[in-house]
Motif scaffolding. Structure first.
Motif, PDB file in Angstrom:
ATOM      1  N   GLN A  38      -7.444  21.147  34.937  1.00 30.02           N
ATOM      2  CA  GLN A  38      -9.185  19.889  35.074  1.00 30.02           C
ATOM      3  C   GLN A  38      -9.623  20.637  36.161  1.00 30.02           C
ATOM      4  OE1 GLN A  38      -7.443  16.783  36.062  1.00 30.02           O
ATOM      5  NE2 GLN A  38      -6.170  16.501  34.692  1.00 30.02           N
ATOM      6  N   PRO A  39     -10.558  20.354  36.834  1.00 26.64           N
ATOM      7  CA  PRO A  39     -11.628  21.066  37.782  1.00 26.64           C
ATOM      8  C   PRO A  39     -11.071  20.293  39.168  1.00 26.64           C
ATOM      9  CG  PRO A  39     -13.140  19.521  35.776  1.00 26.64           C
ATOM     10  CD  PRO A  39     -11.861  19.443  35.564  1.00 26.64           C
ATOM     11  N   GLY A  40     -10.797  21.617  39.600  1.00 26.66           N
ATOM     12  CA  GLY A  40     -10.086  21.150  40.773  1.00 26.66           C
ATOM     13  C   GLY A  40      -8.521  21.984  41.264  1.00 26.66           C
ATOM     14  N   SER A  41      -7.983  22.158  40.100  1.00 22.85           N
ATOM     15  CA  SER A  41      -7.059  22.677  39.579  1.00 22.85           C
ATOM     16  C   SER A  41      -6.642  23.922  40.723  1.00 22.85           C
ATOM     17  CB  SER A  41      -5.761  22.594  38.079  1.00 22.85           C
ATOM     18  OG  SER A  41      -6.277  21.102  37.789  1.00 22.85           O
ATOM     19  N   GLY A  42      -5.578  24.325  40.469  1.00 25.21           N
ATOM     20  CA  GLY A  42      -5.060  25.869  41.115  1.00 25.21           C
ATOM     21  C   GLY A  42      -5.304  27.103  40.150  1.00 25.21           C
ATOM     22  N   VAL A  43      -4.808  27.781  39.927  1.00 27.98           N
ATOM     23  CA  VAL A  43      -4.515  29.279  38.970  1.00 27.98           C
ATOM     24  C   VAL A  43      -4.474  29.584  39.309  1.00 27.98           C
ATOM     25  CG1 VAL A  43      -5.894  27.314  37.236  1.00 27.98           C
ATOM     26  CG2 VAL A  43      -6.666  29.591  37.990  1.00 27.98           C
ATOM     27  N   ARG A  44      -3.980  30.530  38.435  1.00 30.20           N
ATOM     28  CA  ARG A  44      -3.205  32.087  38.997  1.00 30.20           C
ATOM     29  C   ARG A  44      -3.520  33.216  37.107  1.00 30.20           C
ATOM     30  NH1 ARG A  44       2.133  33.060  39.397  1.00 30.20           N
ATOM     31  NH2 ARG A  44       2.224  33.797  37.462  1.00 30.20           N
ATOM     32  N   THR A  45      -4.374  34.240  37.870  1.00 27.52           N
ATOM     33  CA  THR A  45      -4.698  34.802  36.156  1.00 27.52           C
ATOM     34  C   THR A  45      -3.717  35.606  35.607  1.00 27.52           C
ATOM     35  OG1 THR A  45      -5.943  36.444  37.801  1.00 27.52           O
ATOM     36  CG2 THR A  45      -7.479  34.572  36.550  1.00 27.52           C
ATOM     37  N   ILE A  46      -4.036  36.563  34.419  1.00 28.12           N
ATOM     38  CA  ILE A  46      -2.974  37.705  34.246  1.00 28.12           C
ATOM     39  C   ILE A  46      -3.746  38.624  35.051  1.00 28.12           C
ATOM     40  CG2 ILE A  46      -2.645  36.316  31.649  1.00 28.12           C
ATOM     41  CD1 ILE A  46      -4.908  38.473  30.953  1.00 28.12           C
ATOM     42  N   GLY A  47      -4.432  38.890  35.370  1.00 28.15           N
ATOM     43  CA  GLY A  47      -4.566  39.517  36.750  1.00 28.15           C
ATOM     44  C   GLY A  47      -3.821  39.198  38.116  1.00 28.15           C
ATOM     45  N   GLY A  48      -3.707  38.261  37.912  1.00 26.45           N
ATOM     46  CA  GLY A  48      -2.586  37.917  39.628  1.00 26.45           C
ATOM     47  C   GLY A  48      -4.133  37.274  40.281  1.00 26.45           C
ATOM     48  N   MET A  49      -5.296  36.774  40.338  1.00 28.90           N
ATOM     49  CA  MET A  49      -5.622  36.057  41.223  1.00 28.90           C
ATOM     50  C   MET A  49      -5.935  34.833  41.285  1.00 28.90           C
ATOM     51  SD  MET A  49     -10.031  36.437  41.002  1.00 28.90           S
ATOM     52  CE  MET A  49     -10.264  35.081  39.980  1.00 28.90           C
ATOM     53  N   THR A  80      -1.213  30.812  34.747  1.00 26.24           N
ATOM     54  CA  THR A  80      -0.592  29.426  35.494  1.00 26.24           C
ATOM     55  C   THR A  80      -1.593  28.282  35.647  1.00 26.24           C
ATOM     56  OG1 THR A  80       1.299  30.997  35.621  1.00 26.24           O
ATOM     57  CG2 THR A  80       1.260  28.342  37.474  1.00 26.24           C
ATOM     58  N   VAL A  81      -1.118  27.365  35.347  1.00 24.78           N
ATOM     59  CA  VAL A  81      -1.613  25.939  35.994  1.00 24.78           C
ATOM     60  C   VAL A  81      -0.784  25.590  37.470  1.00 24.78           C
ATOM     61  CG1 VAL A  81      -2.653  24.333  36.383  1.00 24.78           C
ATOM     62  CG2 VAL A  81      -3.144  25.240  34.364  1.00 24.78           C
ATOM     63  N   LEU A  82      -1.211  25.650  39.046  1.00 25.06           N
ATOM     64  CA  LEU A  82       0.057  25.499  39.625  1.00 25.06           C
ATOM     65  C   LEU A  82      -0.443  23.824  40.475  1.00 25.06           C
ATOM     66  CD1 LEU A  82      -1.317  29.353  41.166  1.00 25.06           C
ATOM     67  CD2 LEU A  82       0.875  28.025  40.579  1.00 25.06           C
ATOM     68  N   SER A  83       0.314  23.388  41.009  1.00 26.59           N
ATOM     69  CA  SER A  83       0.704  22.554  41.651  1.00 26.59           C
ATOM     70  C   SER A  83      -0.191  22.566  42.791  1.00 26.59           C
ATOM     71  CB  SER A  83       2.420  21.831  41.895  1.00 26.59           C
ATOM     72  OG  SER A  83       2.327  22.208  43.041  1.00 26.59           O
ATOM     73  N   ASP A  84      -1.109  21.492  43.397  1.00 23.21           N
ATOM     74  CA  ASP A  84      -1.576  21.629  44.409  1.00 23.21           C
ATOM     75  C   ASP A  84      -0.646  22.176  45.147  1.00 23.21           C
ATOM     76  OD1 ASP A  84      -3.906  20.374  43.480  1.00 23.21           O
ATOM     77  OD2 ASP A  84      -3.780  18.373  44.194  1.00 23.21           O
ATOM     78  N   ASP A  85       0.544  21.456  46.069  1.00 27.77           N
ATOM     79  CA  ASP A  85       1.379  21.921  46.531  1.00 27.77           C
ATOM     80  C   ASP A  85       1.684  23.369  46.726  1.00 27.77           C
ATOM     81  OD1 ASP A  85       2.115  19.826  48.131  1.00 27.77           O
ATOM     82  OD2 ASP A  85       3.206  18.977  47.218  1.00 27.77           O
TER      83      ASP A  85
END
Length: 163
Positions: A38-49, A80-85
């Motif tokens: 969802q908009p506002g979620s923190g993510v990590r791309t396959i490139g590590g960004m 990965t979709v990361l949790s806010d914490d």
């Protein structure tokens, strides 16, 4: 054909079925995870960004990687979709500790000893000084210094007795 000759083929087909089934299950879990973005979620791309989701489309995701930096990625590029914490801990260095403050280590040892008196700030008491076991060379007796000198081998320049 006997059952003994067919058994290796049956085992091979069964192993292939199990491997493809587990791979499909992992792919389905990854697709479900990407659909939960969802908009506002923190993510990590396959490139590590690490970035924050700004907009989600059918096949693409618009990520906010910093002030004024918007990047368009394919949905499959999200690892990965990361949790806010977890996102705040990794990106901003903010630790969200759910433990109570009682688990923290105190600044001084007075709370560990059970006394309510403040710690001695001078670092020394009125008693005699503590002997740490080292002695200066001036405190050694002169006889001991001479005995040490006699026990040590004499240094030579290399050609005095070698000839």
């Amino acid at each position: 054909m006997s059952l003994v000759t067919l058994l290796p083929f049956i085992v091979l087909i069964g192993a292939m079925f199990l491997m493809t089934r587990s791979a499909k299950k992992k792919q389905q879990q990854a697709a479900d995870m990407r659909d939960q973005m969802q908009p506002g979620s923190g993510v990590r791309t396959i490139g590590g960004m690490y970035a924050t989701v700004k907009e989600v489309n059918d096949d693409t995701v618009l990520l906010d990687a910093g002030p004024g930096v918007e990047l368009l990625f394919a949905k499959n590029a999200i690892a990965t979709v990361l949790s806010d914490d977890e996102y705040n801990r990794i990106v901003h260095g903010i630790e969200h500790d759910l433990k109570s403050d009682a688990d923290l280590v105190p600044d001084d040892a007075s709370s560990l000893t059970g006394t309510d008196e403040p710690a001695d700030t001078d670092g020394a008491s009125d008693d005699k000084p503590i002997d740490l076991g080292k002695k200066d060379a001036a405190e050694e007796p002169a006889d001991a210094a001479e005995a040490k000198a006699e026990d040590e081998p004499k240094k030579t320049d290399g050609d005095s007795e070698a000839k």
